[in-house]
Write an enzyme that holds these catalytic residues in place. Sequence first.
Site, PDB file in Angstrom:
ATOM      1  N   THR A 199      10.312 -42.575 -56.480  1.00 31.24           N
ATOM      2  CA  THR A 199      10.383 -41.425 -55.584  1.00 31.24           C
ATOM      3  C   THR A 199       9.006 -40.772 -55.455  1.00 31.24           C
ATOM      4  O   THR A 199       8.209 -40.786 -56.375  1.00 31.24           O
ATOM      5  CB  THR A 199      11.404 -40.393 -56.084  1.00 31.24           C
ATOM      6  OG1 THR A 199      10.975 -39.831 -57.328  1.00 31.24           O
ATOM      7  CG2 THR A 199      12.777 -41.032 -56.257  1.00 31.24           C
ATOM      8  N   GLY A 200       8.742 -40.240 -54.271  1.00 27.10           N
ATOM      9  CA  GLY A 200       7.451 -39.596 -54.040  1.00 27.10           C
ATOM     10  C   GLY A 200       6.291 -40.545 -54.237  1.00 27.10           C
ATOM     11  O   GLY A 200       5.349 -40.255 -54.979  1.00 27.10           O
ATOM     12  N   SER A 201       6.324 -41.688 -53.538  1.00 31.01           N
ATOM     13  CA  SER A 201       5.376 -42.761 -53.872  1.00 31.01           C
ATOM     14  C   SER A 201       4.429 -43.140 -52.745  1.00 31.01           C
ATOM     15  O   SER A 201       3.874 -44.231 -52.744  1.00 31.01           O
ATOM     16  CB  SER A 201       6.149 -44.005 -54.330  1.00 31.01           C
ATOM     17  OG  SER A 201       7.219 -44.309 -53.467  1.00 31.01           O
TER      18      SER A 201
ATOM     19  N   ILE B 179       0.025 -40.586 -58.146  1.00 33.71           N
ATOM     20  CA  ILE B 179       0.595 -41.314 -59.279  1.00 33.71           C
ATOM     21  C   ILE B 179       1.757 -42.188 -58.826  1.00 33.71           C
ATOM     22  O   ILE B 179       1.914 -43.334 -59.274  1.00 33.71           O
ATOM     23  CB  ILE B 179       1.039 -40.332 -60.384  1.00 33.71           C
ATOM     24  CG1 ILE B 179      -0.194 -39.676 -61.029  1.00 33.71           C
ATOM     25  CG2 ILE B 179       1.875 -41.045 -61.439  1.00 33.71           C
ATOM     26  CD1 ILE B 179       0.139 -38.576 -62.024  1.00 33.71           C
TER      27      ILE B 179
ATOM     28  N   TYR C  56       6.213 -24.510 -62.709  1.00 36.84           N
ATOM     29  CA  TYR C  56       5.984 -25.959 -62.816  1.00 36.84           C
ATOM     30  C   TYR C  56       6.259 -26.438 -64.242  1.00 36.84           C
ATOM     31  O   TYR C  56       6.974 -27.423 -64.447  1.00 36.84           O
ATOM     32  CB  TYR C  56       4.548 -26.277 -62.407  1.00 36.84           C
ATOM     33  CG  TYR C  56       4.128 -27.711 -62.643  1.00 36.84           C
ATOM     34  CD1 TYR C  56       4.555 -28.719 -61.801  1.00 36.84           C
ATOM     35  CD2 TYR C  56       3.289 -28.046 -63.713  1.00 36.84           C
ATOM     36  CE1 TYR C  56       4.165 -30.035 -62.005  1.00 36.84           C
ATOM     37  CE2 TYR C  56       2.893 -29.356 -63.920  1.00 36.84           C
ATOM     38  CZ  TYR C  56       3.335 -30.352 -63.074  1.00 36.84           C
ATOM     39  OH  TYR C  56       2.949 -31.641 -63.284  1.00 36.84           O
TER      40      TYR C  56
END
Length: 262
Positions: free
Chosen positions: A13-15, A19, A154
Amino acid sequence: MHIDLKGKTAIVTGSTRGIGYAIAAGLAGAGATVVITGRKQADVDAALSKLRDAVPGAQLRGVAADLGNAEGFAVLQKAEPVADILVNNLGIFKLQPFEEIPDAEWTRFFEINIMSGVRASRAYLPGMRQKNWGRIVFISSESGVNIPADMIHYGFTKTGNLAISRGLAKSVAGTGITVNAVLPGPTLSEGVQDLVAPGEGYDAALREANAFVKEHRGTSLIQRVATPEEVANMVVYVCSPQASATTGAALRVDGGVVDVII
């Protein structure tokens, strides 16, 4: 050590960058079929094109969906109903004084940084149980242990990642499924570049980021930022068959910032 993930499907996810992209590239290089995810179709397409150039012959797919809400996750699950490897990397961060963080921002961080991983793990775990094999990795942060005063919201979510990954590992005890958390330290992703040296290029960002580490993360043993690829190396190993005895762990790739022995 040769890591072979041929025949495995990995969702990161979020790729589309940072990172997450480095993890996707590492898994693709090990032979996995990798699913790239991002909010915008153009970003997904660009990441797929870049990754095809970087890893010739890679087996890749992409899904554009906002995984910060349940509706967006339903899009991903419909497109990709099964995964052998799940890397819950999606996350946001922001420097903000505690007194200035409104309720809506706390909720936004919770939905993106925590609930995206909860929803994904809940969806893909049954298929892993059927195969009696699977890898789930939560990308936490050293900020989940050393809560930063300038982005408490965060740090709170990254501590939550640690709690969920440990509890989930216990829930699959005795199976071929492992669940772990990886804790990067200061890492020069595109997001960090934009924060420390907006518009000034990689070299300027690297200088600023390394200066930040030396001034504000004095316990760092490497005295520099890590690269996304250095973090990805740990994740790829944790996703491998060779890591079958590593589960329920919080694995630090923090350059020694967290000043503890274990």
